[in-house]
Design a protein around this motif. Structure first.
Motif, PDB file in Angstrom:
ATOM      1  N   THR A  26      45.199  -4.493   5.163  1.00  0.00           N
ATOM      2  CA  THR A  26      44.742  -3.199   5.645  1.00  0.00           C
ATOM      3  C   THR A  26      45.801  -2.141   5.370  1.00  0.00           C
ATOM      4  O   THR A  26      46.911  -2.455   4.932  1.00  0.00           O
ATOM      5  CB  THR A  26      44.395  -3.261   7.143  1.00  0.00           C
ATOM      6  N   TRP A  77      40.492  -6.443   1.080  1.00  0.00           N
ATOM      7  CA  TRP A  77      40.777  -5.467   2.126  1.00  0.00           C
ATOM      8  C   TRP A  77      39.998  -5.853   3.374  1.00  0.00           C
ATOM      9  O   TRP A  77      38.867  -6.322   3.285  1.00  0.00           O
ATOM     10  CB  TRP A  77      40.402  -4.057   1.676  1.00  0.00           C
ATOM     11  N   ILE A  81      37.928  -0.177   1.224  1.00  0.00           N
ATOM     12  CA  ILE A  81      39.131   0.612   0.942  1.00  0.00           C
ATOM     13  C   ILE A  81      38.870   2.118   1.060  1.00  0.00           C
ATOM     14  O   ILE A  81      39.742   2.877   1.462  1.00  0.00           O
ATOM     15  CB  ILE A  81      39.756   0.242  -0.435  1.00  0.00           C
TER      16      ILE A  81
END
Length: 189
Positions: A26, A77, A81
């Motif tokens: 993250t 992710w 994203i």
């Protein structure tokens, strides 16, 4: 019949492989204080980023120097994203107190200004076995919503050296790029 059942169970067991765990990454917003701002009484709405190249999603892209590209199989992710970029900008701008309020695009609040985000490039550039970079290239447009006109336009580009040529090294370097981006955006505003 028992031998046939044992054979089927054996073959079924061989067909299922244990996959390595999925690594999730993250981006975190940072706290940056704005010294002064002419927008302190204004509301900013941040638009969801649009991408010119690869689509914004959960996949982590890499590109080799030769031009070959792909996505990491066991790393992604934690959130889309595009959402991470939007969240990082909104939260960082709120903390910096550049505007009276910073809201996401789907808010029903009428805004004074809108920030449009175009992601030109966002990927892990692998140059050699031991050398790679996080690439972040973003264009911002600040729009005055009364006039429906662009009042500021700037392109921000970053190439941050990764500590490793894997997804973990890329995520860490991209966080550094985002931190530099946020600082530069606050100064620009």
């Amino acid at each position: 019949m028992k031998k046939f059942l044992v054979l089927i169970l054996f073959l079924a067991g061989c067909a299922f492989k244990t996959l390595p765990p999925l690594n999730l990454y993250t981006l975190e917003p940072m706290k940056v204080e704005a010294k002064k701002s002419k927008y302190k009484s204004k509301v900013l709405k941040v638009a969801y980023p649009i991408a010119l190249g690869r689509e914004l999603g959960f996949k982590m892209a890499f590109v080799y120097e030769s031009g070959k590209s792909g996505y990491y199989l066991n790393s992604q992710w934690q959130e889309d994203i595009g959402k991470l970029i939007e969240y990082t900008l909104i939260t960082s701008l709120e903390k910096a107190k550049v505007f009276k309020a910073v809201v996401p695009y789907n808010s029903i609040v009428l805004e004074d200004y809108r920030l449009e985000i175009t992601v030109n490039r966002l990927y892990h550039k692998v140059v050699t076995k031991n050398n790679s970079y996080a690439i972040l290239d973003v264009t911002l447009n600040l729009l005055d919503m009364d006039k429906r006109a662009i009042i500021k336009h700037k392109r921000f580009s970053y190439q941050i050296l990764c500590q490793s040529t894997n997804a973990k090294g890329y995520a860490k370097a991209l966080q550094e790029a985002m931190n530099a981006f946020v600082k530069d955006v606050i100064v620009w505003l």
